[in-house]
Design a protein around this motif. Structure first.
Motif, mmCIF file in Angstrom:
data_model
loop_
_atom_site.group_PDB
_atom_site.id
_atom_site.type_symbol
_atom_site.label_atom_id
_atom_site.label_comp_id
_atom_site.label_asym_id
_atom_site.label_seq_id
_atom_site.Cartn_x
_atom_site.Cartn_y
_atom_site.Cartn_z
ATOM 1 N N PRO A 163 8.785 -2.354 -6.285
ATOM 2 C CA PRO A 163 8.380 -1.412 -7.729
ATOM 3 C C PRO A 163 8.227 -0.051 -6.970
ATOM 4 O O PRO A 163 8.563 0.742 -7.858
ATOM 5 N N CYS A 164 7.744 0.308 -6.083
ATOM 6 C CA CYS A 164 7.309 1.678 -5.714
ATOM 7 C C CYS A 164 8.296 2.103 -4.540
ATOM 8 O O CYS A 164 9.026 3.247 -4.805
ATOM 9 N N GLY A 165 7.975 1.797 -3.462
ATOM 10 C CA GLY A 165 8.603 2.219 -2.246
ATOM 11 C C GLY A 165 10.208 2.221 -2.241
ATOM 12 O O GLY A 165 10.731 3.137 -1.859
ATOM 13 N N LEU A 180 0.977 -1.087 -0.163
ATOM 14 C CA LEU A 180 0.038 -0.027 0.092
ATOM 15 C C LEU A 180 1.021 1.235 0.051
ATOM 16 O O LEU A 180 1.830 1.345 0.873
ATOM 17 N N CYS A 181 0.612 2.099 -0.926
ATOM 18 C CA CYS A 181 1.570 3.382 -1.185
ATOM 19 C C CYS A 181 0.799 4.765 -0.686
ATOM 20 O O CYS A 181 -0.452 4.329 -1.048
ATOM 21 N N HIS A 182 1.436 5.809 -0.411
ATOM 22 C CA HIS A 182 0.819 6.992 -0.219
ATOM 23 C C HIS A 182 0.155 7.382 -1.283
ATOM 24 O O HIS A 182 -0.914 8.251 -1.218
ATOM 25 N N THR A 183 0.639 6.906 -2.464
ATOM 26 C CA THR A 183 -0.038 7.326 -3.726
ATOM 27 C C THR A 183 -1.554 6.971 -3.804
ATOM 28 O O THR A 183 -2.302 7.662 -4.373
ATOM 29 N N ASP A 184 -1.495 5.744 -3.479
ATOM 30 C CA ASP A 184 -2.912 4.909 -3.380
ATOM 31 C C ASP A 184 -3.929 5.836 -2.604
ATOM 32 O O ASP A 184 -5.153 6.269 -2.916
ATOM 33 N N ILE A 195 5.669 1.347 8.063
ATOM 34 C CA ILE A 195 6.427 1.767 7.181
ATOM 35 C C ILE A 195 5.676 1.171 5.684
ATOM 36 O O ILE A 195 5.612 2.239 4.722
ATOM 37 N N ARG A 196 5.647 0.080 5.605
ATOM 38 C CA ARG A 196 4.813 -0.518 4.391
ATOM 39 C C ARG A 196 3.915 -1.554 5.164
ATOM 40 O O ARG A 196 4.265 -2.281 5.657
ATOM 41 N N ALA A 197 2.483 -1.315 4.676
ATOM 42 C CA ALA A 197 1.516 -2.321 5.021
ATOM 43 C C ALA A 197 1.281 -3.103 3.853
ATOM 44 O O ALA A 197 1.252 -2.526 2.717
ATOM 45 N N GLY A 228 -3.316 0.186 -6.493
ATOM 46 C CA GLY A 228 -2.326 -0.879 -6.214
ATOM 47 C C GLY A 228 -1.285 -0.760 -7.280
ATOM 48 O O GLY A 228 -1.455 -1.036 -8.366
ATOM 49 N N HIS A 229 0.024 -0.353 -6.929
ATOM 50 C CA HIS A 229 1.112 -0.296 -8.066
ATOM 51 C C HIS A 229 2.408 -0.772 -7.614
ATOM 52 O O HIS A 229 3.297 -0.569 -8.182
ATOM 53 N N GLU A 230 2.438 -1.795 -6.573
ATOM 54 C CA GLU A 230 3.429 -2.634 -6.463
ATOM 55 C C GLU A 230 2.971 -3.790 -5.894
ATOM 56 O O GLU A 230 2.025 -3.807 -4.817
#
Ligand SMILES: [Zn+2]
Ligand SMILES: [Zn+2]
Length: 362
Positions: free
Chosen positions: A161-163, A41-45, A356-358, A62-64
């Protein structure tokens, strides 16, 4: 024949994602069907859901992510059924002129990222970066996936892929940090921590991590920071404090928050002759940044990055290989795992700064 699968759909701004059945078409030429195993889950989502990042809804975000190739369309040569893969944000054919010149973000296949293989209630659904990692299955171009060893845990692979790529690529591909450098990093979320660890791997001798959350010091040092500064604790202005403690200005500064005032500060902290400042964070679209005209007189560079300009054929395997040999931390980035039907709790963890990342595990 369509496959019916589950997806978390962002239907409206500022509304929880809903879990629904969607129809997914079979992979076409040079496309593969991937069974997702994990998605970050990214902050951009979150920014898209909150309406702070322009992207039309409804959509599968969802992009990673990481998963297993389950079927291949015609002319697929890079992967085969059963391969474990990372799904990258950037696409790289390696053959077009921009790809041959090393301009990863310019690949002519970029328009393929807007393909819409999903239908929901009879209507096509948008996907983010052509990935749709918030769906149990997805269809993606072969040029967007990277095969990984089967020993890599999916949750750790999913965050690459993203973070990871944005932070590490900004250091390696955009700033090109060299050994012995002094590096300043604003904001220690997933991207900032990856800037820190990539700078450490590049041999930076001093890495100053800056965050107003004192709880970030321990993790920043774990990832390679040599200094931690909480601006709220300082008696002096930040620039004076850093100049005094470092004996000069930084070679590189990375703004990873997406705050225009911090970006202006970061620009001011690098050497006016050879310093490089990277705008990594994504500020709200309607904001502007004002810099003194003297910023550029002596040669200082201010530049941006798009997902670290990371090449799925080179940078993704490098990160995976560095992870395997113990040089690159991925497991430590994944602080929470959740099933798809609890995805909204993952966004709550992000809003409160607990994760940090979920990661969603399928
Ligand atoms: Zn992202
Ligand atoms: Zn290309």
């Amino acid at each position: 024949m369509s496959l019916i699968t589950k997806a978390a759909i962002a239907r409206d701004h500022n509304a929880p994602l809903i879990i629904e059945d969607v129809a997914l078409r079979a992979p076409g030429r040079r496309e593969v069907l991937v069974e997702m195993k994990a998605s970050g889950l990214c902050h951009t989502d979150l920014s898209i859901v909150q309406g702070n990042f322009p992207f039309p809804l409804p959509a599968i975000l969802g992009h990673e992510g990481a998963g297993i190739v389950r079927a291949c369309g015609p002319d697929v040569t890079r992967v085969k059924e059963g391969d474990h893969v990372i799904l990258n944000n950037l696409i790289h054919c390696g053959e077009c002129e921009p790809c041959r010149k090393g301009k990863v973000t310019g690949c002519v296949l970029r328009s393929e990222l807007d393909a819409m293989p999903f239908h929901w209630n009879g209507e096509p659904l948008r996907t983010l970066s052509g990935i749709a990692s918030f769906a149990r299955h997805t269809v993606i171009r072969q040029e967007q996936v990277t095969v990984i060893p089967q020993s890599i845990p999916f949750a750790s692979a999913a965050v690459v892929p993203c973070g990871v790529m944005t932070g590490a690529g900004a250091v390696w591909n955009d700033a090109k940090v060299e050994p012995g450098s002094t590096v300043v990093v604003f904001g220690l979320g997933s991207i900032g921590l990856n800037v820190v660890q990539a700078a450490a791997i590049s041999g930076a001798s001093r890495i100053v991590a800056i965050d107003i959350n004192p709880g970030k010091e321990q993790v920043a040092r774990l990832f390679g920071a040599t200094h931690f500064v909480n601006p709220r604790d300082l008696a002096l202005p930040l620039k004076e404090h850093l100049t005094a403690s470092l004996g000069g200005l930084a070679d590189y500064a990375f703004e990873c928050v997406g705050n225009v005032d911090l970006l202006a500060q970061a620009v001011d902290l690098v050497d006016p002759f050879s310093g490089v400042c990277l705008a990594v964070g994504v500020p709200p679209q309607n904001q502007s940044i004002t810099l003194p005209a003297s910023t550029f007189y002596l040669g200082r560079t201010v530049r941006g990055t798009h997902i670290g300009d990371g090449n799925p054929l080179e940078d993704t395997p490098r990160i995976v290989s560095d992870y395997q040999n113990g040089a690159f931390k991925l497991n430590e980035l994944v602080t929470h795992t959740l099933p798809l039907d609890r995805i909204n709790e993952g966004f709550d963890l992000m809003k409160t700064g607990q994760s940090i990342r979920a990661v969603i595990l399928y």
